[in-house]
Design an enzyme around this catalytic site. Structure first.
Site, PDB file in Angstrom:
ATOM      1  N   ARG A   1       0.870  -1.196   0.000  1.00  0.00           N
ATOM      2  CA  ARG A   1       0.000   0.000   0.000  1.00  0.00           C
ATOM      3  C   ARG A   1       0.891   1.225   0.000  1.00  0.00           C
ATOM      4  O   ARG A   1       1.772   1.347   0.848  1.00  0.00           O
ATOM      5  CB  ARG A   1      -0.912   0.044   1.230  1.00  0.00           C
ATOM      6  CG  ARG A   1      -1.513   1.437   1.427  1.00  0.00           C
ATOM      7  CD  ARG A   1      -2.575   1.538   2.479  1.00  0.00           C
ATOM      8  NE  ARG A   1      -3.791   0.883   2.059  1.00  0.00           N
ATOM      9  CZ  ARG A   1      -5.001   1.128   2.584  1.00  0.00           C
ATOM     10  NH1 ARG A   1      -5.134   2.021   3.542  1.00  0.00           N
ATOM     11  NH2 ARG A   1      -6.055   0.486   2.155  1.00  0.00           N
TER      12      ARG A   1
ATOM     13  N   HIS B   1      -7.584   0.614  -6.269  1.00  0.00           N
ATOM     14  CA  HIS B   1      -7.765  -0.108  -4.996  1.00  0.00           C
ATOM     15  C   HIS B   1      -8.413  -1.468  -5.318  1.00  0.00           C
ATOM     16  O   HIS B   1      -9.564  -1.720  -4.952  1.00  0.00           O
ATOM     17  CB  HIS B   1      -8.644   0.734  -4.065  1.00  0.00           C
ATOM     18  CG  HIS B   1      -8.574   0.324  -2.620  1.00  0.00           C
ATOM     19  ND1 HIS B   1      -7.791  -0.722  -2.165  1.00  0.00           N
ATOM     20  CD2 HIS B   1      -9.195   0.820  -1.512  1.00  0.00           C
ATOM     21  CE1 HIS B   1      -7.935  -0.841  -0.858  1.00  0.00           C
ATOM     22  NE2 HIS B   1      -8.777   0.073  -0.440  1.00  0.00           N
TER      23      HIS B   1
ATOM     24  N   GLN C   1     -10.160  -3.897  -2.760  1.00  0.00           N
ATOM     25  CA  GLN C   1     -11.435  -3.328  -2.298  1.00  0.00           C
ATOM     26  C   GLN C   1     -12.574  -3.754  -3.226  1.00  0.00           C
ATOM     27  O   GLN C   1     -13.696  -4.035  -2.777  1.00  0.00           O
ATOM     28  CB  GLN C   1     -11.311  -1.791  -2.284  1.00  0.00           C
ATOM     29  CG  GLN C   1     -12.565  -1.058  -1.852  1.00  0.00           C
ATOM     30  CD  GLN C   1     -12.805  -1.135  -0.353  1.00  0.00           C
ATOM     31  OE1 GLN C   1     -11.911  -0.890   0.444  1.00  0.00           O
ATOM     32  NE2 GLN C   1     -14.004  -1.490   0.040  1.00  0.00           N
TER      33      GLN C   1
ATOM     34  N   ASP D   1     -17.029   7.797  -1.022  1.00  0.00           N
ATOM     35  CA  ASP D   1     -15.714   7.652  -0.390  1.00  0.00           C
ATOM     36  C   ASP D   1     -15.356   9.019   0.196  1.00  0.00           C
ATOM     37  O   ASP D   1     -16.042  10.022  -0.081  1.00  0.00           O
ATOM     38  CB  ASP D   1     -14.690   7.205  -1.460  1.00  0.00           C
ATOM     39  CG  ASP D   1     -13.302   6.927  -0.894  1.00  0.00           C
ATOM     40  OD1 ASP D   1     -13.169   6.831   0.349  1.00  0.00           O
ATOM     41  OD2 ASP D   1     -12.353   6.805  -1.694  1.00  0.00           O
TER      42      ASP D   1
ATOM     43  N   CYS E   1     -16.240   2.448   1.289  1.00  0.00           N
ATOM     44  CA  CYS E   1     -15.048   1.613   1.546  1.00  0.00           C
ATOM     45  C   CYS E   1     -14.520   1.807   2.967  1.00  0.00           C
ATOM     46  O   CYS E   1     -13.820   0.934   3.471  1.00  0.00           O
ATOM     47  CB  CYS E   1     -13.972   1.908   0.514  1.00  0.00           C
ATOM     48  SG  CYS E   1     -13.562   3.657   0.409  1.00  0.00           S
TER      49      CYS E   1
ATOM     50  N   ARG F   1     -13.640  -7.649   3.055  1.00  0.00           N
ATOM     51  CA  ARG F   1     -12.245  -7.407   2.659  1.00  0.00           C
ATOM     52  C   ARG F   1     -11.388  -8.616   3.018  1.00  0.00           C
ATOM     53  O   ARG F   1     -10.508  -9.015   2.260  1.00  0.00           O
ATOM     54  CB  ARG F   1     -11.677  -6.168   3.386  1.00  0.00           C
ATOM     55  CG  ARG F   1     -12.353  -4.839   3.085  1.00  0.00           C
ATOM     56  CD  ARG F   1     -12.171  -4.392   1.650  1.00  0.00           C
ATOM     57  NE  ARG F   1     -10.805  -4.423   1.194  1.00  0.00           N
ATOM     58  CZ  ARG F   1      -9.839  -3.560   1.534  1.00  0.00           C
ATOM     59  NH1 ARG F   1     -10.114  -2.547   2.306  1.00  0.00           N
ATOM     60  NH2 ARG F   1      -8.603  -3.695   1.071  1.00  0.00           N
TER      61      ARG F   1
HETATM   62  N1  NVA Z   1      -9.747   7.184  -1.444  1.00  0.00           N
HETATM   63  C1  NVA Z   1      -9.358   6.804  -0.112  1.00  0.00           C
HETATM   64  C2  NVA Z   1      -9.613   5.345   0.116  1.00  0.00           C
HETATM   65  C3  NVA Z   1      -9.332   4.868   1.499  1.00  0.00           C
HETATM   66  C4  NVA Z   1      -9.602   3.399   1.658  1.00  0.00           C
HETATM   67  C5  NVA Z   1      -7.905   7.143   0.116  1.00  0.00           C
HETATM   68  O1  NVA Z   1      -7.092   6.883  -0.789  1.00  0.00           O
HETATM   69  O2  NVA Z   1      -7.572   7.685   1.167  1.00  0.00           O
HETATM   70  N1   CP Z   2     -11.111   0.541   2.847  1.00  0.00           N
HETATM   71  C1   CP Z   2      -9.832   0.527   3.239  1.00  0.00           C
HETATM   72  O1   CP Z   2      -8.918   0.295   2.445  1.00  0.00           O
HETATM   73  O2   CP Z   2      -9.649   0.769   4.560  1.00  0.00           O
HETATM   74  P1   CP Z   2      -8.248   0.985   5.290  1.00  0.00           P
HETATM   75  O3   CP Z   2      -7.678   2.277   4.752  1.00  0.00           O
HETATM   76  O4   CP Z   2      -8.556   1.030   6.747  1.00  0.00           O
HETATM   77  O5   CP Z   2      -7.352  -0.177   4.936  1.00  0.00           O
END
Ligand code: NVA
Ligand code: CP
Length: 338
Positions: A109, A136, A139, A232, A273, A318
Site C-alpha cells: 500500500r 484499490h 477493495q 468515499d 469503503c 475485505r
Molecule cells: N480514497 C481513499 C480510500 C481509502 C480506503 C484514500 O485513498 O484515502
Molecule cells: N477501505 C480501506 O482500504 O480501509 P483501510 O484504509 O482502513 O485499509
C-alpha cells in the site's frame, strides 16, 4: 501441468484479470467465507511468508491481510513506512529483490502505481496492491462480493458513485463495474471528473459486458435508478492540502436521505469503503466542523446508520476476498479453468 491460471500472478490493478477470473475470485471469497463461518480449516498457504508493506495508514486492509494470512497458515510480517529502508535509503527495485528472495508474497500500500509495478517486476513473487493513488483492486473484490450477496447477481445493476470522481476508489469502481457488466455512474463536479483514459478504459470494457458508463455533475440524473449508492472520503490520503477546495466543491454531493430518495429505488443499498466522516467522533471531523461549520461530510449519519447501509458487511468481506486472491495466486490450488 499448470493447474491454476492464477498461480504466481500479481494483482496490481483490476485489468490484470478477466471478467471470468474476477467472478471466480468473488465466488471463491464467498466459499472461503462459508468455510470460516463453519470453522473448517483452509491452510492453503501453510509455511509461506507474506510481507505487508504499508507506506500509508490502514485499518481494514492491514487487518484483512493479517487475518487472512493466518487463516491460510502463512506468516504475515508488517513492514511499516517508518520501519524499513524503502524510499529513504533503498530503492523500490532493490527492496523488491531482497523481499522477493525471502518472502513468498508481498502486499503493498502506497502512493505510486509504478512502485507496486516495480515491486512485482523485480521480486518475482506475487504482489497484491493494497491501494495506490490510482487503484484499490482488493477493495473491489469485497465490494462486488457484498453486492452479489445482497442482490444475488451483478449484471445489469447500476452503481452510482457520488463524491471525488478522480480518486483510486472511483477509478477502480468504474473499471471493475465495466468489466463485470454493472452500470457505473460517477456523479461529481466537472473539475473532479475521472481522467479521460480511465473513462475510455471503462467504456471499452463496457462494449463487451454491456455496462453503461455515465459521468455527470447532475445529481438527479446520476443517481436516478441506482441500486447501489457508493461514496468515499472527499480527501484521500496524501491530498490533505486540498481539503478546503474539496469541502466547498463536494458539499452538494453529500450522500444524505434526500439523495437516497432521489434514486427513486426503495431497494437501494449504501456502500462506503471506509473510513467515513459521518459524525463528530474523529479528530479530523472536529477540525472540519470548526473550520467549515459542517458536522457530516461525504455521508450523513442518518444514511450511515440506516438498515440499507451495508458498509460493515463490506468491510468484513475485505478479509474473505483478500484471502481468496492470496490463496488463488500462491496456494498451488487446483483451479483448472475459469
Ligand atoms: N480514497 C481513499 C480510500 C481509502 C480506503 C484514500 O485513498 O484515502
Ligand atoms: N477501505 C480501506 O482500504 O480501509 P483501510 O484504509 O482502513 O485499509
Amino acid at each position: 501441468m499448470e493447474y491454476s491460471v492464477f498461480q504466481g500472478r500479481s494483482f496490481l490493478a483490476e485489468k490484470d484479470f478477466t471478467k471470468a477470473e474476477l467472478v471466480y475470485l468473488i465466488d471463491f471469497a464467498a466459499h472461503l467465507k462459508a468455510l470460516k463461518k463453519q470453522g473448517i480449516p483452509h491452510p492453503y498457504l501453510a509455511g509461506k511468508n507474506i510481507a505487508l508493506l504499508f507506506e500509508k495508514t490502514s485499518t481494514r486492509t492491514r487487518s484483512a491481510f493479517t487475518v487472512a494470512a493466518n487463516d491460510l497458515g502463512a506468516h504475515p510480517e508488517f513492514l511499516g513506512a517508518g520501519d524499513i529502508q524503502l524510499g529513504k535509503k533503498e530503492s523500490v527495485k532493490d527492496t523488491a529483490k531482497v523481499l522477493g528472495s525471502m518472502f513468498d508474497g508481498i502486499e503493498y500500500r502506497g502512493f505510486s502505481q509504478s512502485a507496486v509495478e516495480t515491486l512485482a517486476q523485480y521480486s518475482t513473487v506475487p504482489v497484491w496492491n493494497g491501494l495506490t493513488d490510482q487503484w484499490h483492486p482488493t477493495q473491489m473484490l469485497a465490494d462486488f462480493l457484498t453486492i452479489k450477496e445482497h442482490f444475488g447477481a451483478l449484471e445489469g445493476l447500476t452503481l452510482a458513485y457520488v463524491g471525488d470522481g478522480r480518486n483510486n476508489v472511483a477509478n477502480s469502481l468504474l473499471v471493475t463495474g465495466a468489466i463485470l457488466g454493472v452500470n457505473v455512474h460517477v456523479v461529481t463536479p466537472e473539475s473532479l471528473f475521472p481522467e479521460e483514459w480511465v473513462i475510455n478504459l471503462a467504456k471499452d470494457y463496457g462494449k463487451d459486458s454491456g455496462s453503461e458508463i455515465l459521468i455527470t455533475s447532475d445529481i438527479p440524473q446520476g443517481v436516478k435508478g441506482a441500486d447501489i449508492l457508493y461514496t468515499d472520503v472527499w480527501v484521500s490520503m496524501g491530498e490533505e492540502a486540498e481539503t478546503k477546495a474539496r469541502v466547498e466543491l463536494l458539499l452538494p454531493y453529500q450522500v444524505n436521505q434526500q439523495m437516497v430518495q432521489a434514486t427513486e429505488n426503495d431497494n437501494v443499498i449504501f456502500l462506503h469503503c471506509l473510513p467515513a466522516f459521518h459524525d463528530q467522533e474523529t479528530l479530523f471531523a472536529k477540525k472540519i466542523a470548526e473550520e467549515f461549520g459542517i458536522t457530516e461530510m461525504e455521508v450523513s449519519d442518518e444514511v450511515f446508520q440506516a438498515e440499507y447501509a451495508k458498509q460493515f458487511q463490506q468491510a468484513e468481506n475485505r478479509m474473505h476476498s483478500i484471502k481468496a486472491v492470496m490463496a488463488a495466486t500462491l496456494g498451488n490450488l487446483f483451479i483448472p479453468r475459469v
